[in-house]
Design a protein around this motif. Sequence first.
Motif, short mmCIF file in Angstrom:
data_model
loop_
_atom_site.label_atom_id
_atom_site.label_comp_id
_atom_site.label_asym_id
_atom_site.label_seq_id
_atom_site.Cartn_x
_atom_site.Cartn_y
_atom_site.Cartn_z
N TYR A 84 0.34 5.73 6.52
CA TYR A 84 -0.56 6.88 6.53
C TYR A 84 -1.15 7.06 7.93
CZ TYR A 84 -0.81 6.53 1.38
OH TYR A 84 -0.51 6.49 0.04
N LEU A 102 -0.50 11.61 -2.35
CA LEU A 102 -0.09 11.93 -0.97
C LEU A 102 1.35 11.56 -0.67
CD1 LEU A 102 -3.30 10.92 1.03
CD2 LEU A 102 -2.68 13.15 0.05
N PHE A 136 -4.67 1.55 5.57
CA PHE A 136 -3.68 2.57 5.26
C PHE A 136 -2.68 2.85 6.38
CE2 PHE A 136 -6.86 3.56 1.99
CZ PHE A 136 -6.02 3.61 0.88
N VAL A 181 4.19 11.48 8.16
CA VAL A 181 3.27 10.70 7.34
C VAL A 181 2.14 11.60 6.82
CG1 VAL A 181 3.75 8.55 8.54
CG2 VAL A 181 1.89 10.00 9.34
N ARG A 184 -2.27 6.68 13.84
CA ARG A 184 -1.07 6.86 13.01
C ARG A 184 0.00 5.87 13.44
NH1 ARG A 184 2.39 10.44 16.01
NH2 ARG A 184 1.30 11.43 17.77
#
Length: 657
Positions: free
Chosen positions: A140, A366, A135, A94, A83
Amino acid sequence: MPERARKPRIPWTTSLLAALAALMAALLAPPAAQAAAAGSKAPPESRPVYSYDRAVRETVWVDIKLDGDGDGRTDRVAADIIRPREAAERGRKVPVVMDASPYYSCCGRGNESQKKTYDAQGKPVQFPLYYDNYFVPRGYAVVLVDLAGTNRSDGCIDIGGRSDIQSAKAVIDWLNGRARGYSSRTGKHAVSAGWSTGAVGMIGKSYDGTVANGVAATGVKGLKTIVPIGAISSWYDYYFAKGAALYDGGPDGLANDIESPEAHGRCQAVQRKLVEGAPRNGDRTALWDERDYVKDAHKVRASVFAVHGMQDLNVRTKHFGQWWDALAANGVERKVWLSQTGHVDPFDYRRDTWVPTLHRWFDHYLLGYDNGIEREPMADVERAPDQWSTDRVWPPRGTAATTVRPAAGPQPGVGTLGTTPAPRGTTAEFTDDRTLGESDWSAHIDQSTPAKAGFTTAPLTRDLRLAGSSKVSLTVTPSTASAHLSAVLVDLGPATIRNYAASGEGILTLADRTCWGSGTTADTGCFKRTAADKQNVDYTVFSRGWADLGHYASASHGTPLTPGKPYTVTLDLAATDHVVPAGHRLALIVAGTDAGLIEPAATTPKLTVDLHRTSASLPLVGGKAAFERAVRSGGHGGRPAPATPRGLPVPSLTHRP
């Protein structure tokens, strides 16, 4: 568009990070704050403003509240997490992209079979596939979960059952503050997911996508979307087709192949349950009911972006078709890609379009970005290698189940296909030949051969499109106490298609690489390019279905047949979207064992088909009127098969989802 091809990256330099600092300071604010500052709507897409090399890499062991291995304590599954560190430092939460899999140590993921790697302290280093590289810089977290009984997780793999599904569901619960996570496999130090928004998107191919289907069918809160790729929707339908065995092994064999070495000893009780609950006679038992996600489609809260190869002979498109129909009946937001490949990830056949599409899908569901993707055409369908069409909805409006009927022709076993029932008493005969299959039948469609009965239209005067799932209802009289049946739809005419029967199942893997997102020396984010593997053919089998005649009354219990007695059984053919072009013919072939795709029956029967009581229901765009327009001509006029017809052989029965 993809980022340009490059060599494997090394971590970003300090000077580069400094140059980006001002930009990151603005973009690290929540989307609403960014919009207010800019005086405009929220940005259409997330941007790669976070550093990948500085990302937090950690493992959390989540308690799944099951004791699958019977050791007296509840099992913990390992969730490897990567992350963005800068988001955490600034208190920005996130969302999560999750792939839960049993394959991270035994078999690997993706076209290059990547496995997880760890440093000397056990911290995750390589995260398979491109999700992390692409991502994480875009804000994300990526969480890769080892299913119970695999890699670094406790418990036992149970092949789509409660333990598999709870392995992933518990992690979603932990991300939403509803479950306990720990910093080690056996320790007591609890870890929270305060960095998570709680919004989760599950993705994965094959077994991984199957778990996503199963978790969505629990209705768990926090799961916002799933992207199942070549995924199973009912495990019974993976191993059997109405009682006919599709593979020469059961779920216990798969469990033995994929569970971690230390699980072999502790999971024998689970293995026994898999053996006892999944008899090889094809009966549908309580074990299979537990592993049927279609029946729970009404619980699905998440949107679904389904992807499937229409020539997938591992996880057949029956799984996609029945899942899609159940989701549609319950109003689930949906999108679909259907390719001409076999069991292949879209990253490996349409990479330049796939990654940006997936990016926008996750941004919408998301991050909440109003980028319009949910209002775009629902379906992308591959018509020829690398040639795609779209549909506003799928199946297209105007698609209707249309009944077509076989009739006798000028030679035994060489009949016609139309809308008029055959006269009473009209029959066709064939003898099961377990050495032959759909390629042999199709190649000899215009010849009277003993192993099949074939029925064709005249050359079509217009294109005829089938979109959805077909059914074939047969009334047959066997000569022995057991019989397996096959029905296939064939496009008779020349075409260039993907070579789905080859080892790459429609793709060729090239030597050079393209890179997606950011990378380090240990996890570059660079993957080998692919190209379409093309094959010129004279016929294309585009939908298939099978059944054990002994299960004619119920999938739950098969019975021995009475020789000489007629039975009626319905075969469910796999979903497809195929256009039979003008000038080609549409064929329905009925036969016994489809060699290489189903196991033969215990006996070798001769079967007599009552043509008056036999029909096929086809999902035709335009319905019956479209069929009648397409077959309108001065006569049957069927073309003889080419002297050396070219089709594709079928792969072997050995597969792993």
